[in-house]
Design a protein around this motif. Structure first.
Motif, short mmCIF file in Angstrom:
data_model
loop_
_atom_site.label_atom_id
_atom_site.label_comp_id
_atom_site.label_asym_id
_atom_site.label_seq_id
_atom_site.Cartn_x
_atom_site.Cartn_y
_atom_site.Cartn_z
N PHE A 149 -16.10 -9.97 -9.43
CA PHE A 149 -17.02 -10.31 -10.52
C PHE A 149 -17.33 -11.80 -10.54
N THR A 199 -16.89 -14.04 -8.24
CA THR A 199 -17.51 -14.51 -7.00
C THR A 199 -19.01 -14.26 -7.02
N ILE A 200 -19.39 -13.03 -7.36
CA ILE A 200 -20.82 -12.70 -7.39
C ILE A 200 -21.54 -13.50 -8.47
N PHE A 201 -20.88 -13.63 -9.64
CA PHE A 201 -21.54 -14.37 -10.73
C PHE A 201 -21.67 -15.85 -10.39
N THR A 202 -20.69 -16.39 -9.68
CA THR A 202 -20.78 -17.79 -9.27
C THR A 202 -21.96 -18.03 -8.34
N LYS A 253 -25.36 -15.72 -10.66
CA LYS A 253 -25.44 -15.71 -12.13
C LYS A 253 -26.03 -14.40 -12.68
N ASP A 254 -25.85 -13.31 -11.94
CA ASP A 254 -26.39 -12.02 -12.34
C ASP A 254 -25.27 -11.19 -12.98
N SER A 258 -22.79 -8.36 -11.03
CA SER A 258 -21.36 -8.69 -11.02
C SER A 258 -20.55 -7.57 -11.67
N ALA A 280 -17.84 -5.01 -9.79
CA ALA A 280 -16.44 -4.96 -10.23
C ALA A 280 -16.03 -3.54 -10.59
N ALA A 285 -21.65 -13.11 -20.01
CA ALA A 285 -20.76 -12.73 -18.92
C ALA A 285 -19.31 -13.11 -19.22
N THR A 291 -17.87 -19.22 -15.03
CA THR A 291 -17.25 -19.37 -13.71
C THR A 291 -15.93 -20.12 -13.79
#
Length: 266
Positions: free
Chosen positions: A61, A63-66, A69-70, A74, A78, A119, A201
């Motif tokens: 979660f 990693t993808i959001f970093t 930013k979706d 994310s 997860a 998030a 993040t």
């Protein structure tokens, strides 16, 4: 949680230096006791695989959001990986309790984050659970029924016998529960201020960093306390011994007629 928590057949209480346990079986040596304790803790807390299953969804979660930013991508990633871990366990016919607990945790996080659109709220259910668990460890210890004993009693086949029949073991469970409670409270003291002050993040990466080390410290302290405690009383072995004795008595009565003595031939 039910338990055959009943008085021992022997009047002597089990101690670490006893030659035999209350069930009449030889007491384990210090080395054997430590090995049994280590194996039981490994089983109870999921071992290396359980730690991976705990960390992986949150790691994916954050990693993808970093990167993009979706929130939706994310959250879906997860949840998908946590479900995949359950499917893998089901295919391998392994215990699924740790994987299922991960699914529920991730699902609650996804629901919170989707409802609020923030998030950061993906992490809130897990943080609240950690706080509640810390309080539970401390409150149950103060009440005389330390939570770690309730968790590990069935694993050691002693159920709740440690409460009244094994005071040294109860003391060890109390120490271990204090350790878990205080370690989790310290973790919460770090995370909750970050929930308000840090961005998603920053909170996510710090939370990932705090997943394993506090857990390993608590497990290690639990192992230290229990390895030095008296051996557990195997209440299941006691019940089996009593059942065998009862069957032998019944067989003796049946063989002697009314049980008053041997039958005489006419």
């Amino acid at each position: 949680m039910t338990s055959p928590d009943k008085p021992a057949a022997s009047t002597s209480s089990p101690t670490a230096s006893s030659a035999t346990s209350s069930s009449g079986t030889p007491a384990a040596s210090d080395g054997d006791a430590k090995a049994v304790t280590e194996a039981a803790l490994f089983e109870a807390f999921g071992g290396l695989r359980g730690m991976v299953e705990t960390v992986l969804p949150g790691l994916l979660f954050v990693t993808i959001f970093t990167v993009n930013k979706d929130l939706h991508a994310s959250a879906i990633a997860a949840l998908a990986v946590s479900l995949l871990l359950v499917v893998v366990r089901l295919i391998r016919r392994d215990t699924v309790k740790h994987a299922f607990s991960g699914v529920f945790g991730v699902a609650f996080g996804v629901v919170f984050a989707m409802m609020t659109g923030d998030a950061k709220d993906f992490y809130l259910p897990g943080m609240l659970y950690t706080l509640g668990l810390a309080v539970a460890y401390i409150v149950t210890t103060l009440a005389g029924v330390p939570l770690i004993g309730l968790i590990l009693g069935p694993v050691f086949k002693e159920n709740l016998s440690w409460r009244t029949r094994n005071p040294g073991r109860k003391k060890a469970y109390a120490k271990a529960s204090w350790a878990w409670g205080l370690i989790l409270l310290a973790k919460c003291a770090i995370l909750f201020p970050l929930y308000w002050w840090a961005d998603t993040t920053q909170l996510g990466w710090i939370l990932i960093a705090l997943k394993i080390p506090p857990f390993l410290l608590a497990v290690y302290l639990t192992w230290v306390f229990l390895a030095k405690a008296p051996p557990p009383i195997d209440v299941f072995a006691e019940m089996e011994a009593e059942e065998r004795a009862e069957k032998e008595r019944a067989a003796t009565v049946a063989a002697t007629g009314d049980g008053s003595g041997p039958r005489h031939r006419r």
